[in-house]
Design an enzyme around this catalytic site. Structure first.
Site, PDB file in Angstrom:
ATOM      1  N   LYS A 428       0.852  -1.193   0.000  1.00 13.64           N
ATOM      2  CA  LYS A 428       0.000   0.000   0.000  1.00 13.64           C
ATOM      3  C   LYS A 428       0.883   1.235   0.000  1.00 13.64           C
ATOM      4  O   LYS A 428       1.484   1.585   0.997  1.00 13.64           O
ATOM      5  CB  LYS A 428      -0.929  -0.006   1.209  1.00 13.64           C
ATOM      6  CG  LYS A 428      -1.981  -1.067   1.060  1.00 13.64           C
ATOM      7  CD  LYS A 428      -2.714  -1.351   2.344  1.00 13.64           C
ATOM      8  CE  LYS A 428      -3.223  -2.776   2.345  1.00 13.64           C
ATOM      9  NZ  LYS A 428      -2.324  -3.746   2.955  1.00 13.64           N
ATOM     10  N   TRP A 433      -2.693   0.614  -4.324  1.00 14.81           N
ATOM     11  CA  TRP A 433      -2.198  -0.751  -4.164  1.00 14.81           C
ATOM     12  C   TRP A 433      -1.209  -1.076  -5.265  1.00 14.81           C
ATOM     13  O   TRP A 433      -1.444  -0.767  -6.439  1.00 14.81           O
ATOM     14  CB  TRP A 433      -3.353  -1.746  -4.277  1.00 14.81           C
ATOM     15  CG  TRP A 433      -4.193  -1.827  -3.047  1.00 14.81           C
ATOM     16  CD1 TRP A 433      -4.047  -1.084  -1.907  1.00 14.81           C
ATOM     17  CD2 TRP A 433      -5.300  -2.689  -2.838  1.00 14.81           C
ATOM     18  NE1 TRP A 433      -5.004  -1.433  -0.999  1.00 14.81           N
ATOM     19  CE2 TRP A 433      -5.787  -2.419  -1.549  1.00 14.81           C
ATOM     20  CE3 TRP A 433      -5.920  -3.667  -3.598  1.00 14.81           C
ATOM     21  CZ2 TRP A 433      -6.880  -3.093  -1.012  1.00 14.81           C
ATOM     22  CZ3 TRP A 433      -7.005  -4.336  -3.069  1.00 14.81           C
ATOM     23  CH2 TRP A 433      -7.481  -4.053  -1.781  1.00 14.81           C
TER      24      TRP A 433
END
Ligand code: AMP
Length: 532
Positions: A428, A433
């Site tokens: 993250k 992501w």
């Protein structure tokens, strides 16, 4: 008719209709050869012997064994007598070994002599084990308070009458390593095993049949070697077992000598075998190289299919799912695509096998199949676990009737799953992501790279940033800059790893998967305090 779906049917069917089918078991000193019929006799004797040792229905019997003939005998004797086959991963730490044997409450252990040191080290901590059988070549005198497996077989009756069992009763138990805390047990019912085995025979999956010769390279302690020995025995495929510590040279010899048509292992095994095949080109009969357990780099599939001429099949699953969940087969219309486009499909995890219901979920909501939107893979089906063995329920993976895998993926409109990461491995960075698996595949596509692992490491500004570990092929050299440049066509700059470290090897788990937890732990302060 509602006849029970039990392991005994697989055993009876295999010994009746494929009596003369062969089983080859590699030993350090050569190979032993036997047939399904002969095994049938030994299986009954083993059941009689275990009964004489006090094993009753529902009792757990642990196996600490290689992929060999005695293990295959245990695979049938223990479940068919109504006991539970607890396959033990002997590469666990002593602490975990002791924990799983005590937690399972194993009454008897069957241990290969070459693995005895692992059990000897924890013997005094075992609370429920009342007998230990030793298999494998006898080096001389055995330790005290152990019994010889062969003597037990020779002295026990071949007349054992297997009981009628409830299909929902347990037949197997396998522990999976948890990210935190001790391993967790997954119990398999006879019904689950039966339906899973049948699925392995479908042409849409592996199409395992009596025309095949199977080499399960995946350990028999790992999700029952993906259920393959059970299915092979039922469906009449010749079974070749690789025995103790098989090296790539041994595997290649077996593939060639026994004319193996289907072999199954993790990508690391296929990488090692490819190296060996390049050194020693050998004509093989392999119709399918099945890879599962970790993501497979496109470069590996290309190497097998284009260079070595061996069809490669990628499958996905986990201990809690028996394990088969998806296989990546092309559909007829994909054959019109270029090989590069086909490779993207072949390197995906594929579509769920018949019998399973699939859903992608994020924050409790279903995510649509756009090919871009990521969510957690959730499953329902007869061979999916509904909880962990003797667990307080605190960690139940089943919510609202769905098993939550902890794997994050996108799904194409056609239903092909592209696994991005374990929820715990996703990186993250600045709220976005980054898939470590994608970056690993891209790095492994470079011709000088043997293996690559990418992990998220804490970062003072971005929360986490990717850090890459690269193992080069023997005799190859490449600079960091060149590797970064190879990522440029596919990845935006912010998705690149912040650094690439060249390492002699990537740490692996006991079943050959990248041990990312270890890397994350070791390099925890790499970006926050690089000089530490
Ligand atoms: P285990 O229970 O030890 O077999 O581990 C299962 C986990 O391995 C899954 O939840 C996935 O994270 C990973 N895994 C298994 N097969 C694949 C695959 N084909 N591609 C990517 N990851 C995989």
């Amino acid at each position: 008719m509602n006849t029970p779906l039990t392991t005994r049917h697989l055993f009876d069917y295999g010994t009746t209709y494929f009596r003369s089918q062969g089983i080859v078991s590699r030993q350090a000193s050569g190979a032993t050869r036997t047939t399904f019929g002969e095994i049938g006799d030994r299986v009954r004797r083993l059941a009689s012997g275990l009964r004489a040792l006090g094993v009753r229905q529902g009792d757990r019997v642990g196996t600490v064994m290689w992929n060999d003939q005695a293990h295959l005998e245990s695979y049938f004797a223990i479940p068919c007598m109504g006991a539970v086959l607890h396959t033990i991963n002997f590469r666990m730490t002593s602490e975990h070994l002791s924990h799983v044997i005590n937690h399972a409450g194993d009454r008897v252990l069957i241990v290969d002599r070459s693995l005895w040191p692992q059990i000897a080290a924890i013997r005094e901590t075992l609370k429920t084990v009342t007998a230990i059988l030793l298999t494998g070549p006898a080096p001389g005198s055995d330790p005290d308070r152990t019994l010889d497996y062969e003597t037990l077989i020779a002295e026990s009756s071949p007349e054992f009458a297997f009981p009628d069992l409830d299909e929902d009763s347990p037949m197997g138990l396998c522990y999976t390593s948890a990210t935190t805390g001790p391993p967790k047990g997954v119990l398999y019912s006879h019904r689950a095993l039966y339906l899973h085995s049948m699925t392995l025979g479908l042409a849409n999956t592996l199409g395992l049949s009596a025309d095949d010769t199977l080499l399960p390279i995946v350990p028999m302690f790992h999700v029952n070697a993906w259920g393959l020995p059970f299915a092979a025995f039922w469906l009449g495929a010749k079974i070749v077992l690789p025995g103790p510590s098989p090296h790539p040279e041994d595997l290649l010899d077996l593939l060639q000598r026994e004319k193996v048509t289907l072999a199954a292992g993790v990508p690391t095994v296929w990488l090692g075998l490819a190296r060996e095949l390049m050194k020693r080109p050998t004509p093989l009969n392999l119709r399918l190289a099945v890879s599962g357990g970790s993501a497979v780099p496109q470069s590996l599939i290309r190497l097998y299919e284009e260079t070595l001429g061996i069809p490669f099949l990628h499958a996905y699953g986990m201990t809690e799912t028996s394990p088969l969940v998806t296989v990546a087969r092309l559909r007829p219309h994909h054959r019109e695509l270029s090989y590069d486009e086909q490779l993207t499909i072949k390197a995906s995890q594929g579509i769920p096998v018949p019998g399973l219901t699939f859903r992608l979920e994020r924050d409790g909501q279903e995510v649509s199949w756009t090919g871009n939107d990521a969510g957690e893979i959730c499953l329902k089906g007869p061979w999916i676990a509904d909880g962990y063995y003797r667990d307080q329920g605190s960690s139940t993976p089943v919510r609202d009737g769905w098993f939550h895998t902890g794997d994050v993926a996108t799904v194409t409109a056609e239903g092909y799953v592209h696994l991005l990461d374990r929820t715990t491995d996703l990186i993250k960075s600045g709220g976005e992501w980054i898939s470590s698996v994608d970056l690993e595949n891209a790095l492994m596509a470079h011709p000088a790279v043997f293996e690559a692992a990418v992990v998220g490491v804490p970062h003072p500004v971005w929360d986490e940033r990717p850090l890459a570990f690269v193992v080069l092929k023997d005799g190859c050299e490449v600079s960091k800059e060149e590797l970064f440049a190879s990522l440029a066509p596919r990845y935006a700059r912010w998705q690149w790893p912040d650094d690439i470290l060249f390492v002699p090897e990537v740490p692996k788990s006991s079943v050959g998967k990248f041990l990312k937890r270890a890397l994350r732990e070791q390099y925890r302060t790499y970006f926050t305090n690089p000089r530490e």
